[in-house]
Motif scaffolding. Sequence first.
Motif, mmCIF file in Angstrom:
data_model
loop_
_atom_site.group_PDB
_atom_site.id
_atom_site.type_symbol
_atom_site.label_atom_id
_atom_site.label_comp_id
_atom_site.label_asym_id
_atom_site.label_seq_id
_atom_site.Cartn_x
_atom_site.Cartn_y
_atom_site.Cartn_z
ATOM 1 N N ILE A 191 0.825 -1.223 0.000
ATOM 2 C CA ILE A 191 0.000 0.000 0.000
ATOM 3 C C ILE A 191 0.854 1.265 0.000
ATOM 4 O O ILE A 191 0.480 2.293 0.568
ATOM 5 N N GLY A 192 2.005 1.206 -0.669
ATOM 6 C CA GLY A 192 2.905 2.346 -0.684
ATOM 7 C C GLY A 192 2.346 3.579 -1.362
ATOM 8 O O GLY A 192 2.789 4.696 -1.092
ATOM 9 N N GLY A 193 1.362 3.433 -2.251
ATOM 10 C CA GLY A 193 0.840 4.578 -2.987
ATOM 11 C C GLY A 193 -0.251 5.348 -2.277
ATOM 12 O O GLY A 193 -0.765 6.340 -2.822
ATOM 13 N N GLU A 194 -0.634 4.940 -1.094
ATOM 14 C CA GLU A 194 -1.723 5.590 -0.373
ATOM 15 C C GLU A 194 -1.302 6.954 0.195
ATOM 16 O O GLU A 194 -0.111 7.230 0.378
ATOM 17 N N LEU A 195 -2.309 7.767 0.504
ATOM 18 C CA LEU A 195 -2.095 9.036 1.190
ATOM 19 C C LEU A 195 -2.207 8.789 2.690
ATOM 20 O O LEU A 195 -3.184 8.190 3.155
ATOM 21 N N TRP A 196 -1.211 9.247 3.457
ATOM 22 C CA TRP A 196 -1.140 8.930 4.876
ATOM 23 C C TRP A 196 -1.395 10.153 5.744
ATOM 24 O O TRP A 196 -1.126 11.282 5.340
ATOM 25 N N ILE A 197 -1.902 9.898 6.930
ATOM 26 C CA ILE A 197 -2.069 10.932 7.951
ATOM 27 C C ILE A 197 -0.980 10.749 8.993
ATOM 28 O O ILE A 197 -0.738 9.636 9.462
ATOM 29 N N ARG A 198 -0.321 11.829 9.319
ATOM 30 C CA ARG A 198 0.672 11.795 10.401
ATOM 31 C C ARG A 198 -0.087 11.769 11.710
ATOM 32 O O ARG A 198 -0.621 12.773 12.158
ATOM 33 N N ALA A 199 -0.145 10.580 12.317
ATOM 34 C CA ALA A 199 -1.045 10.351 13.441
ATOM 35 C C ALA A 199 -0.281 10.119 14.730
ATOM 36 O O ALA A 199 0.715 9.407 14.759
ATOM 37 N N GLY A 200 -0.760 10.729 15.804
ATOM 38 C CA GLY A 200 -0.189 10.489 17.118
ATOM 39 C C GLY A 200 1.001 11.383 17.420
ATOM 40 O O GLY A 200 1.311 12.329 16.691
ATOM 41 N N ASP A 201 1.667 11.054 18.508
ATOM 42 C CA ASP A 201 2.803 11.842 18.981
ATOM 43 C C ASP A 201 3.905 11.855 17.925
ATOM 44 O O ASP A 201 4.402 10.800 17.536
ATOM 45 N N PRO A 202 4.314 13.029 17.430
ATOM 46 C CA PRO A 202 5.348 13.079 16.380
ATOM 47 C C PRO A 202 6.696 12.542 16.836
ATOM 48 O O PRO A 202 7.525 12.164 16.015
ATOM 49 N N HIS A 203 6.939 12.503 18.154
ATOM 50 C CA HIS A 203 8.235 12.048 18.652
ATOM 51 C C HIS A 203 8.389 10.532 18.570
ATOM 52 O O HIS A 203 9.508 10.032 18.516
#
Length: 304
Positions: A191-203
């Motif tokens: 699923i490399g072509g999907e659009l992702w959401i940066r979810a959760g603690d960025p650290h």
Amino acid sequence: MIDPRLQTLRVLYERGTVTAAAEALHLTPSTVSQQLRQLSNLLGIALLERHGRKVKLTPAALKLLSHADVLHAQWERASADLAAYRDGSAGQLRMCGVATALAAVIAPAAEKLRRRHPDMSLIMSESAGEDRFELLLTGRTDIAVVIPTPESPPLDDTRFEQRSLLEEPQDLLVPAGHPLAAEKDIDLAEIGGELWIRAGDPHDQHQLLLTACAAAGFTPRVTHEAIDWFAIVALVSHGFGICLIPRLAPVPHQFDVARIPLRGESAPTRRLITCIRRGSDQHTPIALGLEALQEVAAELASNG
């Protein structure tokens, strides 16, 4: 008693600047500078070197820190021994951790402690946006449940004692109408072509996404981001991307999404650990807290 100026030096090393150290210790920068000058004069050695507007610890200061860490660990043990002679309540225990750990591990552990030791005072916090290792170092919490990252202190750091708590799988979260929604499980490499959401603690959580996708052979295309899981699930539900979600994170029922287990060598997990000040496990409340957290973690593992 340990000279408090040693603690100031330890926090300066952790934070990097006098201003940041003063903020962590709830002191003024001038007080921090004065304490370090006094310590330097007392020892007869230079502890700081000026580099432009910043300061750097000298080799002598770094050597002193190694002794200070040992002294503080021994003081934790001595303090625990003395506490055994006191009468009264079972003491106070402060625990903090990432949101999912607070909900799924820390709160159930605290409930066990409340039943078994009703005199114990319990304080819990997510401490979002704060360095939980620093909270330990400055004495503002007793047990931290954290996700280790490349920036975390190493396991042999003389200031802390870190213990594995549990391994938590990651699931894939997609909108209910997504072509993947009917899959029983899926390999991240597909699923490399999907659009992702940066979810959760960025650290930690976002770093896990980047590492997992790199292992699967692609770099995720990320546009939107959120930290709160309620907001994250809403973004996924409305079709703004897919995301990784920790197994312990609940999905609000009002959103129309599908949660899919990941399989294959690139299936990511995150490791939760407990961290305390080295030597502090001799304090009864901390020892009991660690025991309760391990019990809850074992129950979660046995339930899958």
